[in-house]
Design a protein around this motif. Sequence first.
Motif, PDB file in Angstrom:
ATOM      1  N   HIS A  52       0.827  -1.013  -0.076  1.00  0.00           N
ATOM      2  CA  HIS A  52      -0.019   0.528  -0.267  1.00  0.00           C
ATOM      3  C   HIS A  52       1.003   1.468   0.183  1.00  0.00           C
ATOM      4  CE1 HIS A  52      -2.893  -2.825   2.251  1.00  0.00           C
ATOM      5  NE2 HIS A  52      -3.357  -2.779   0.737  1.00  0.00           N
ATOM      6  N   LEU A  53       1.682   1.489   0.307  1.00  0.00           N
ATOM      7  CA  LEU A  53       2.759   2.502   0.730  1.00  0.00           C
ATOM      8  C   LEU A  53       2.838   2.768  -0.781  1.00  0.00           C
ATOM      9  CD1 LEU A  53       4.363   4.854   2.231  1.00  0.00           C
ATOM     10  CD2 LEU A  53       6.337   3.495   2.281  1.00  0.00           C
ATOM     11  N   ALA A  54       4.086   1.877  -1.841  1.00  0.00           N
ATOM     12  CA  ALA A  54       4.235   2.323  -2.630  1.00  0.00           C
ATOM     13  C   ALA A  54       3.289   2.549  -3.806  1.00  0.00           C
ATOM     14  CB  ALA A  54       4.933   0.785  -4.333  1.00  0.00           C
ATOM     15  N   ALA A  55       2.122   2.576  -3.039  1.00  0.00           N
ATOM     16  CA  ALA A  55       0.155   2.206  -4.467  1.00  0.00           C
ATOM     17  C   ALA A  55       0.273   4.096  -3.677  1.00  0.00           C
ATOM     18  CB  ALA A  55      -0.757   1.869  -4.040  1.00  0.00           C
TER      19      ALA A  55
ATOM     20  N   ARG B 233       8.160  -9.850  -7.835  1.00  0.00           N
ATOM     21  CA  ARG B 233       9.111  -8.994  -8.086  1.00  0.00           C
ATOM     22  C   ARG B 233       8.452  -8.313  -9.295  1.00  0.00           C
ATOM     23  NH1 ARG B 233      14.111 -12.558  -9.467  1.00  0.00           N
ATOM     24  NH2 ARG B 233      14.493 -13.713  -6.586  1.00  0.00           N
ATOM     25  N   ALA B 234       7.397  -8.466 -10.235  1.00  0.00           N
ATOM     26  CA  ALA B 234       7.051  -7.872 -10.906  1.00  0.00           C
ATOM     27  C   ALA B 234       6.142  -6.737 -10.593  1.00  0.00           C
ATOM     28  CB  ALA B 234       5.537  -8.981 -12.270  1.00  0.00           C
ATOM     29  N   LEU B 235       5.784  -6.733  -9.466  1.00  0.00           N
ATOM     30  CA  LEU B 235       5.420  -5.401  -8.826  1.00  0.00           C
ATOM     31  C   LEU B 235       6.319  -4.150  -8.603  1.00  0.00           C
ATOM     32  CD1 LEU B 235       2.871  -3.889  -8.228  1.00  0.00           C
ATOM     33  CD2 LEU B 235       3.117  -5.244  -5.990  1.00  0.00           C
ATOM     34  N   ALA B 236       7.463  -4.641  -7.870  1.00  0.00           N
ATOM     35  CA  ALA B 236       8.700  -4.283  -7.893  1.00  0.00           C
ATOM     36  C   ALA B 236       8.792  -3.452  -8.681  1.00  0.00           C
ATOM     37  CB  ALA B 236       9.655  -5.000  -6.770  1.00  0.00           C
ATOM     38  N   VAL B 237       9.137  -4.340 -10.657  1.00  0.00           N
ATOM     39  CA  VAL B 237       9.606  -3.833 -11.499  1.00  0.00           C
ATOM     40  C   VAL B 237       8.048  -3.262 -11.841  1.00  0.00           C
ATOM     41  CG1 VAL B 237       9.468  -4.221 -14.396  1.00  0.00           C
ATOM     42  CG2 VAL B 237      10.422  -5.837 -12.612  1.00  0.00           C
ATOM     43  N   LEU B 238       7.430  -3.148 -12.054  1.00  0.00           N
ATOM     44  CA  LEU B 238       6.171  -2.324 -11.929  1.00  0.00           C
ATOM     45  C   LEU B 238       6.448  -1.011 -11.589  1.00  0.00           C
ATOM     46  CD1 LEU B 238       3.193  -4.520 -12.166  1.00  0.00           C
ATOM     47  CD2 LEU B 238       4.062  -2.878 -14.806  1.00  0.00           C
TER      48      LEU B 238
ATOM     49  N   THR C 249      12.121  -4.147  -3.548  1.00  0.00           N
ATOM     50  CA  THR C 249      10.814  -5.129  -3.075  1.00  0.00           C
ATOM     51  C   THR C 249      10.611  -3.693  -3.452  1.00  0.00           C
ATOM     52  OG1 THR C 249      11.331  -3.602  -0.612  1.00  0.00           O
ATOM     53  CG2 THR C 249      11.903  -5.532  -0.906  1.00  0.00           C
ATOM     54  N   PRO C 250       9.205  -3.573  -3.304  1.00  0.00           N
ATOM     55  CA  PRO C 250       8.388  -2.860  -3.925  1.00  0.00           C
ATOM     56  C   PRO C 250       8.958  -1.515  -3.299  1.00  0.00           C
ATOM     57  CG  PRO C 250       7.602  -4.634  -4.236  1.00  0.00           C
ATOM     58  CD  PRO C 250       9.022  -4.519  -3.389  1.00  0.00           C
ATOM     59  N   VAL C 251       8.835  -1.801  -2.465  1.00  0.00           N
ATOM     60  CA  VAL C 251       8.544   0.106  -1.114  1.00  0.00           C
ATOM     61  C   VAL C 251      10.311   0.813  -1.436  1.00  0.00           C
ATOM     62  CG1 VAL C 251       8.698   1.300   0.561  1.00  0.00           C
ATOM     63  CG2 VAL C 251       6.960  -0.760   0.517  1.00  0.00           C
ATOM     64  N   GLN C 252      11.600  -0.345  -1.417  1.00  0.00           N
ATOM     65  CA  GLN C 252      12.311  -0.178  -2.079  1.00  0.00           C
ATOM     66  C   GLN C 252      12.321   0.794  -3.245  1.00  0.00           C
ATOM     67  OE1 GLN C 252      14.359  -3.202  -1.375  1.00  0.00           O
ATOM     68  NE2 GLN C 252      15.327  -2.526   0.334  1.00  0.00           N
ATOM     69  N   GLY C 253      11.474   0.325  -4.352  1.00  0.00           N
ATOM     70  CA  GLY C 253      11.710   0.344  -5.769  1.00  0.00           C
ATOM     71  C   GLY C 253      10.823   1.781  -5.909  1.00  0.00           C
ATOM     72  N   ALA C 254       9.624   2.286  -4.824  1.00  0.00           N
ATOM     73  CA  ALA C 254       9.240   3.336  -5.155  1.00  0.00           C
ATOM     74  C   ALA C 254      10.047   4.404  -4.581  1.00  0.00           C
ATOM     75  CB  ALA C 254       7.743   3.327  -4.106  1.00  0.00           C
ATOM     76  N   LEU C 255      10.433   3.951  -3.776  1.00  0.00           N
ATOM     77  CA  LEU C 255      11.915   5.452  -2.709  1.00  0.00           C
ATOM     78  C   LEU C 255      13.256   5.832  -4.315  1.00  0.00           C
ATOM     79  CD1 LEU C 255      12.005   3.815   0.444  1.00  0.00           C
ATOM     80  CD2 LEU C 255      10.150   5.753   0.038  1.00  0.00           C
ATOM     81  N   ILE C 256      13.815   4.571  -4.534  1.00  0.00           N
ATOM     82  CA  ILE C 256      14.512   4.814  -5.246  1.00  0.00           C
ATOM     83  C   ILE C 256      14.168   5.561  -6.760  1.00  0.00           C
ATOM     84  CG2 ILE C 256      15.843   3.587  -7.394  1.00  0.00           C
ATOM     85  CD1 ILE C 256      16.248   1.611  -5.816  1.00  0.00           C
ATOM     86  N   GLN C 257      12.628   5.368  -7.004  1.00  0.00           N
ATOM     87  CA  GLN C 257      11.799   6.592  -8.424  1.00  0.00           C
ATOM     88  C   GLN C 257      11.734   7.736  -7.642  1.00  0.00           C
ATOM     89  OE1 GLN C 257      10.821   5.105 -11.007  1.00  0.00           O
ATOM     90  NE2 GLN C 257      11.048   7.017 -11.641  1.00  0.00           N
ATOM     91  N   GLU C 258      11.226   7.783  -6.184  1.00  0.00           N
ATOM     92  CA  GLU C 258      11.569   9.328  -5.448  1.00  0.00           C
ATOM     93  C   GLU C 258      12.387  10.201  -6.146  1.00  0.00           C
ATOM     94  OE1 GLU C 258       8.435  10.431  -4.664  1.00  0.00           O
ATOM     95  OE2 GLU C 258       7.864   8.839  -6.064  1.00  0.00           O
TER      96      GLU C 258
END
Length: 638
Positions: free
Chosen positions: A107-110, A281-286, A609-618
């Motif tokens: 949910h945090l990534a969302a 993993r697919a979600l982390a990519v997305l 992870t998805p959350v790590q991916g979201a933070l890197i994206q930020e």
Amino acid sequence: MPGHENASLSASRPLRLSRAAGFPSLQALHRFARPVLVIMPALGLVLGLAAGVAGHGPWSGLIWAVATVPVLVVLIVEIVGSLRRGDVGLDIVAALSMTGALVFGEHLAAVVVALMYAGGQYLESFAERRANREMTALLGRVPRTALLHRDGRLEEVPLDVIAPQDRLLVRQGDVVPVDGLVAKGVAVLDQSALTGEALPVRKRSGEPVMSGVTNVGDAFDLSATHRAAESTFAGIVRLIEVAQRSKAPMTRLADRFALAFLALTLALAGVAWLWSGDPVRALAVLVIATPCPLILAVPVAIVSGVSRAAKAGVLVKGGKVLETLTRVRTLVIDKTGTLTHGRARIVEIRPMAGLSSDRLLQLAASLDQASKHVIAQALVAEARGRGLDLLPPTEVEEIPGEGLEGCVGGRRVIVGGIRFVSWRVPRVGAVAAGQHPAGSVVVAVAVDGAPAGLLILADPLRTEAAQVIGSLRRLGVTRIILATGDRREVAQAVTVGLHLDEVHADLTPDRKIAIVQAEKRHGPVMMIGDGVNDAPALAAADLGLAMGARGAAASAEAADVVLLVDELDRVPGAIGVARRSKRIALQSVYAGIGLSVLGMIAAGLGYLTPVQGALIQEAIDVAVILNALRALWGVEPS
């Protein structure tokens, strides 16, 4: 030009020329929804983090999910609409990221993705809303009524009640509301907004007058011959509306990368899922593939460019327009009020009787202080501009539209047209029989019963015109065409030495449209104009640019770009700003996508992870936004 600000007088209804005309409720909904969609995920993100810090961890996920859903719903609705139109955009990746994050409990990534998407959409629409506010203020000055003679009184009535044979009073400075005939008096009219003639024309009793022209002389009576909806100006409005409906929509810069990036993202996510058997993993990519460099960096750079242009007096109506400005290859330009200033100026003084040029101008301008005629005011302005002391006139007698006679400093002075002055001083006719520039107006002056000289007025070329043409050539504009409603001999005389590719004169609004359409085979076409007669061509061009400082509001509304200052040399600068903004946007896109692809590969291999991916994206977002903000400063040299 006097009265030009009112020259967009609508025939029988308010002028509606904007792309979204006819959908005020939808516009209002978007104005309300955009900021709300930004506030909801931002507030949800903060509240969820606060709940976690306070020891209510289970509530955090629920709060983030609730804050994400409204953005996702709006996004899905917009995607469905885009797909129905055949448009495939980057919004699909954002929707898949949010949906996947909600399904798999990330949910945090969302909520982070929702915030980035909503913020990008808000930024992208910011410049267009700002431009619309400016145009609303500009068009707020448009009149909607006329003065009707009825039962021996004057009554102000709406335009749509005017019928043929009605008698109207057209005051000085008024725009003629309907086609008609001069019923009483002499009409001195500024027709430049419709015909391109820079200098006023006189119409006597019984002569026809077109709607949309401005009365610059004394008040006169008009006998209506057409209803407002059937008059000249109404026909031009219809041409504008047809041209805008047929105009190809502009595309967003970011959408040009959409299909390739979408395919790459789905391929990497699918491979990661199949190879690992783990849907997370697919979600982390997305999540890390969420196209924030495109969703954010492009609108930030474009809005920054729009803001930079506005500071220079160039109103660009949105990011899509700024992008189109970078691709212009052909220019179709009007003459009166565009290449020229659109108002009469002294171009030559021919003194006689031992008078100097300044003394002749001083005597004529001193007497003309008693007149409201546009030529008289031009002489007064010229004299004051030269620092001449004007004397008070006495015993003044004026025949409206012809000339005037009076005493100045103890001398008897007559100023006016050749016929008016030669009727009182016959020798003036022989003196004025020489050659005069095409399209000029000759003012004769007699002093103490003898010819004193001639003042030649014309609408000369702007001093910066040749430099502007040269700058546009260097910026890659390969064809420059003059299209004017003025007479051919005037157009050719004024543009000598400009090295134009073609000169078209005596044009009606529909013929200007035809020229614009024909030139599109050479590449994107920009049309520059200022009059009502230019508005249909401005709407038909790939990019219309209006001289808004003095031009007609109809042309400013139909155009995509408006010059808020009466300086043509701002055009190359605006193109420079647009190109620099686009280059910075592309830098941000390439860097952001490159970093995102590296992150996607890392996520697919299980390192993020998805959350790590979201933070890197930020972190990537912050970097590309800071780079995009550089478009606020500096300008590309012309």
